[in-house]
Design an enzyme around this catalytic site. Structure first.
Site: not given
Ligand code: NDP
Ligand code: OXD
Length: 309
Positions: A224, A272
């Site tokens: 993000r 995005h």
């Molecule tokens: P998940 O919830 O599956 O994974 C999030 C990961 O981030 C987990 O491994 C979590 O750790 C880690 N995490 C969260 N907070 C912290 C922190 N403070 N310190 C360290 N690690 C942290 O999410 P997704 O993989 O499905 O998606 C991730 C993000 O990708 C979404 O939230 C979105 O913002 C972005 N996204 C962007 C897209 C785009 O087109 N640009 C499309 C889709 C998503 P733990 O496993 O230990 O809980």
């Molecule tokens: C999502 C994204 O969070 O598109 O799925 O960014």
């Protein structure tokens, strides 16, 4: 019982059609024509207008149309008891891995330089970099980060990952928690951010953290925009500490015309679209969630609202 489609995103028709196709008899309300909002117990949303939940007193489930949920859980009008779910979908995961691989390989194989040389008709030989000597760090080892990391490891990169909790994933060295962040960053030639936006991750890509990367490192941010301190990146690019950056997400989207990122020679901007989910499979899986909800069964992909993801 009514089902609300709540989105301020422009490309909504395909999504509405998908829900109509999957559930023809559904009492589907489409924002802003919500009808009697007392009927609405389940909503699907993408970038909902702030404050809208105050008008939905009987809402029980709010299902994101994407993986990120920050635009909804940060709305103070969303009741504390509303269950929030997010999308987990193969196409979304694969699309993100494609994006990560595309930009990692582009930097790794110095594609920009090759193209510039071709333009100048310059036959300038350099050997390809040795893949195992390149370390790619992935911030966020969730659904998306693990898949991208596994694919990078399969190509021979050294892959390190950082998450809240320690992970055991073949081919990925795990670093966890704030205490191991600096050690993680210090080994990275390239940094890929796939973190959710939470209070802890806001501004996490800043002068101090990016300054710990190896000199000449590359940044790919598809998490993000709020995770990046824009001015710090520009300064580190100027100083050469960061060689180049690819950014898919921004503080303000669409990225304003006067943003300096647009014309920076070493910043690549994508709108995005690193990944996206397909309306039909997502509509099907959300309707399964709706059936679960109506039958009083536990929902899947529920967000931990205290953690923010
Ligand atoms: P998940 O919830 O599956 O994974 C999030 C990961 O981030 C987990 O491994 C979590 O750790 C880690 N995490 C969260 N907070 C912290 C922190 N403070 N310190 C360290 N690690 C942290 O999410 P997704 O993989 O499905 O998606 C991730 C993000 O990708 C979404 O939230 C979105 O913002 C972005 N996204 C962007 C897209 C785009 O087109 N640009 C499309 C889709 C998503 P733990 O496993 O230990 O809980
Ligand atoms: C999502 C994204 O969070 O598109 O799925 O960014």
């Amino acid at each position: 019982m009514a089902f609300l489609f709540l989105s301020t995103f422009h490309e909504t028709q395909e999504w509405i059609d998908a829900f109509r196709q999957v559930a023809p008899g559904l009492d589907l309300r489409i924002y802003p024509d919500m009808g009697d909002t007392d009927d609405i117990d389940f909503a699907v949303a993408w970038r909902p207008p702030q404050g809208v939940f105050a008008r939905l007193p009987r809402l029980k489930v709010l299902h994101s149309l994407g993986a990120g949920v920050e635009s909804m859980i940060n709305d103070p009008t969303l009741g504390p008891d509303v269950t929030v779910c997010r999308v987990v979908e193969d196409r979304l995961t694969l699309g993100m891995s494609e994006y990560v691989l595309l930009h990692v390989l582009r930097y790794h194989r110095r594609l920009d330089e090759l193209m510039a040389n071709q333009k100048a008709k310059a036959w300038t030989f350099f050997p390809p970099a040795y893949t195992p000597a390149t370390t790619v760090g992935i911030m966020g080892l969730g659904r998306l980060g693990i898949d991208a990391g596994e694919k990078l490891a399969a190509l021979g990169f050294r892959v390190v990952g950082w998450s809240q909790t320690e992970k055991q994933v073949r081919g990925i060295e795990s670093y966890a928690g704030p205490g191991q962040l600096d050690d993680f960053l210090r080994v990275c030639d390239m940094l890929v951010c796939l973190l959710p936006l939470t209070p802890e991750t806001t501004g996490i890509l800043n002068r101090r953290t990016l300054g710990l990367l190896k000199p000449g490192a590359y940044l790919i941010n598809a998490g993000r925009g709020g995770q990046l301190v824009d001015a710090d990146l520009l300064a580190l690019l100027d100083e050469g500490h960061v060689a180049a950056a690819t950014l898919d997400v921004f503080h303000q989207e669409p990225l304003p015309q006067d943003n300096p990122f647009w014309s920076h020679p070493r910043i690549t901007i994508t709108p995005h679209n690193a990944s996206d989910s397909l309306p039909l499979p997502v509509a099907k899986s959300i309707m399964e969630q709706y059936e679960r909800f109506k039958a009083g069964r536990p929902l899947q992909n529920v967000v931990d609202r205290t953690k923010g993801y």
